[in-house]
Motif scaffolding. Structure first.
Motif, PDB file in Angstrom:
ATOM      1  N   TRP A  96       9.176   7.341   0.132  1.00  0.00           N
ATOM      2  CA  TRP A  96       7.783   7.140  -0.277  1.00  0.00           C
ATOM      3  C   TRP A  96       7.720   5.983  -1.262  1.00  0.00           C
ATOM      4  O   TRP A  96       8.468   5.958  -2.241  1.00  0.00           O
ATOM      5  CB  TRP A  96       7.224   8.406  -0.928  1.00  0.00           C
ATOM      6  N   LEU A  97       6.820   5.046  -0.976  1.00  0.00           N
ATOM      7  CA  LEU A  97       6.683   3.876  -1.835  1.00  0.00           C
ATOM      8  C   LEU A  97       5.288   3.807  -2.434  1.00  0.00           C
ATOM      9  O   LEU A  97       4.298   4.145  -1.774  1.00  0.00           O
ATOM     10  CB  LEU A  97       6.942   2.589  -1.052  1.00  0.00           C
ATOM     11  N   SER A  98       5.238   3.381  -3.675  1.00  0.00           N
ATOM     12  CA  SER A  98       3.966   3.067  -4.335  1.00  0.00           C
ATOM     13  C   SER A  98       3.775   1.562  -4.333  1.00  0.00           C
ATOM     14  O   SER A  98       4.729   0.797  -4.063  1.00  0.00           O
ATOM     15  CB  SER A  98       3.963   3.601  -5.776  1.00  0.00           C
ATOM     16  N   VAL A  99       2.565   1.128  -4.615  1.00  0.00           N
ATOM     17  CA  VAL A  99       2.279  -0.303  -4.616  1.00  0.00           C
ATOM     18  C   VAL A  99       3.185  -1.005  -5.626  1.00  0.00           C
ATOM     19  O   VAL A  99       3.281  -0.600  -6.790  1.00  0.00           O
ATOM     20  CB  VAL A  99       0.803  -0.558  -4.964  1.00  0.00           C
ATOM     21  N   GLY A 100       3.855  -2.059  -5.161  1.00  0.00           N
ATOM     22  CA  GLY A 100       4.745  -2.834  -6.033  1.00  0.00           C
ATOM     23  C   GLY A 100       6.200  -2.444  -5.956  1.00  0.00           C
ATOM     24  O   GLY A 100       7.074  -3.199  -6.433  1.00  0.00           O
ATOM     25  N   ASP A 101       6.509  -1.268  -5.372  1.00  0.00           N
ATOM     26  CA  ASP A 101       7.921  -0.898  -5.201  1.00  0.00           C
ATOM     27  C   ASP A 101       8.595  -1.900  -4.280  1.00  0.00           C
ATOM     28  O   ASP A 101       7.991  -2.409  -3.331  1.00  0.00           O
ATOM     29  CB  ASP A 101       8.042   0.509  -4.614  1.00  0.00           C
ATOM     30  N   SER A 116       0.848  -1.189   0.000  1.00  0.00           N
ATOM     31  CA  SER A 116       0.000   0.000   0.000  1.00  0.00           C
ATOM     32  C   SER A 116       0.882   1.237   0.000  1.00  0.00           C
ATOM     33  O   SER A 116       1.934   1.250   0.647  1.00  0.00           O
ATOM     34  CB  SER A 116      -0.935   0.013   1.214  1.00  0.00           C
ATOM     35  N   PRO A 117       0.479   2.282  -0.718  1.00  0.00           N
ATOM     36  CA  PRO A 117       1.326   3.473  -0.823  1.00  0.00           C
ATOM     37  C   PRO A 117       1.451   4.192   0.505  1.00  0.00           C
ATOM     38  O   PRO A 117       0.548   4.169   1.334  1.00  0.00           O
ATOM     39  CB  PRO A 117       0.592   4.329  -1.861  1.00  0.00           C
ATOM     40  N   ALA A 161      20.970  -6.481  11.666  1.00  0.00           N
ATOM     41  CA  ALA A 161      19.503  -6.542  11.507  1.00  0.00           C
ATOM     42  C   ALA A 161      19.037  -5.576  10.430  1.00  0.00           C
ATOM     43  O   ALA A 161      19.712  -4.584  10.099  1.00  0.00           O
ATOM     44  CB  ALA A 161      18.817  -6.215  12.820  1.00  0.00           C
ATOM     45  N   PHE A 162      17.845  -5.869   9.893  1.00  0.00           N
ATOM     46  CA  PHE A 162      17.198  -5.030   8.871  1.00  0.00           C
ATOM     47  C   PHE A 162      15.743  -4.855   9.297  1.00  0.00           C
ATOM     48  O   PHE A 162      15.029  -5.822   9.566  1.00  0.00           O
ATOM     49  CB  PHE A 162      17.316  -5.734   7.513  1.00  0.00           C
ATOM     50  N   THR A 163      15.300  -3.575   9.328  1.00  0.00           N
ATOM     51  CA  THR A 163      13.948  -3.257   9.782  1.00  0.00           C
ATOM     52  C   THR A 163      13.287  -2.308   8.783  1.00  0.00           C
ATOM     53  O   THR A 163      13.947  -1.404   8.264  1.00  0.00           O
ATOM     54  CB  THR A 163      13.958  -2.590  11.167  1.00  0.00           C
ATOM     55  N   GLY A 164      12.002  -2.507   8.562  1.00  0.00           N
ATOM     56  CA  GLY A 164      11.218  -1.586   7.733  1.00  0.00           C
ATOM     57  C   GLY A 164       9.818  -1.454   8.317  1.00  0.00           C
ATOM     58  O   GLY A 164       9.250  -2.426   8.835  1.00  0.00           O
ATOM     59  N   VAL A 165       9.246  -0.247   8.235  1.00  0.00           N
ATOM     60  CA  VAL A 165       7.915  -0.021   8.798  1.00  0.00           C
ATOM     61  C   VAL A 165       7.221   1.111   8.053  1.00  0.00           C
ATOM     62  O   VAL A 165       7.869   2.071   7.626  1.00  0.00           O
ATOM     63  CB  VAL A 165       8.014   0.302  10.313  1.00  0.00           C
ATOM     64  N   LYS A 166       5.916   0.984   7.882  1.00  0.00           N
ATOM     65  CA  LYS A 166       5.131   2.060   7.283  1.00  0.00           C
ATOM     66  C   LYS A 166       4.780   3.067   8.385  1.00  0.00           C
ATOM     67  O   LYS A 166       4.181   2.696   9.389  1.00  0.00           O
ATOM     68  CB  LYS A 166       3.857   1.505   6.652  1.00  0.00           C
TER      69      LYS A 166
END
Length: 228
Positions: A198-203, A148-149, A221-226
């Motif tokens: 900023w990410l779009s759907v599919g990035d 989700s964007p 470690a690697f972390t990602g969060v919206k």
């Protein structure tokens, strides 16, 4: 000679008076008896009517009391049902809020994975060795694919004894930031870096070695969060 002819006027008048009094007495007695009977019947009717009305009133009151008891019992049952429904609704609301909170936690977009291993090529994609959290299941162990964007934050922490050791964060084919441990060959050195993007759907977002060979300590470690 007829005896009536020998009666003097006084005697005749006296006899007439006696006869009249006898007739009047008889009539008067008959009238009193009649009145007494009428009075007696009237009293009996009055008593009958009073008792009948009392009995009727008692029956009415009894029926009314029965109806009131029935209605009271019914109202108590209704009130009990309403209280139980209200209690159940309260529990349902609490359960619903709890489920929504749990669902929001489960569906919160983000992941954290530990990193480890050795890589001999800068074109290699660094894999997660142990996924600690993967809300939304958008991270497949190597690549995060945006579902989700929105605005996302990614962070890498690296521990390595490789010379020129470092990890690059990529968005699709674009280099974002670098976690670099240094030019020398230390025992073990550490580095970390973050990137808001900023990410779009599919990035897609993933990691690659800055140089090769690259050895990654298992505490990396690697972390990602919206975030929005």
């Amino acid at each position: 000679m007829d005896s009536s002819t020998n009666m003097t006027p006084f005697v005749k008048c006296l006899m007439f008076t006696v006869v009249c009094l006898m007739i009047a007495g008889s009539c008067c007695e008959h009238s009193l008896d009649r009145r007494a009977n009428v009075a007696k019947r009237s009293d009996n009717d009055t008593y009958y009517n009073i008792y009948t009305k009392i009995n009727t009133l008692e029956k009415y009151v009894s029926n009314l009391e029965t109806k009131l008891q029935t209605r009271t019992k019914l109202l108590r049952q209704v009130l009990k049902s309403v209280i139980e429904m209200d209690s159940n609704l309260g529990l349902s609301d609490k359960n619903l809020k709890k489920e929504r909170k749990l669902a929001s936690k489960k569906n919160a977009l983000g992941f954290t994975t530990k990193l480890s291993g050795s890589y001999s090529s800068t074109s290699s994609i660094i894999r997660g060795s142990l996924i600690l959290y993967n809300g939304g299941n958008a991270y497949n162990g190597t690549v995060f694919t945006c579902p989700s964007p929105g605005l996302y934050l990614f962070h890498v922490s690296l521990m390595s004894n490789s010379r020129l050791g470092g990890i690059l964060i990529y968005k699709n084919s674009q280099q974002l930031t670098l976690a670099y441990t240094g030019d020398e060959n230390p025992q073990v050195n550490g580095a970390s870096v973050s990137a808001a993007v900023w990410l779009s759907v599919g990035d897609q977002v993933y990691l690659c070695p800055y140089s090769s060979p690259l050895w990654i300590n298992l505490n990396s470690a690697f972390t990602g969060v919206k975030v929005h």
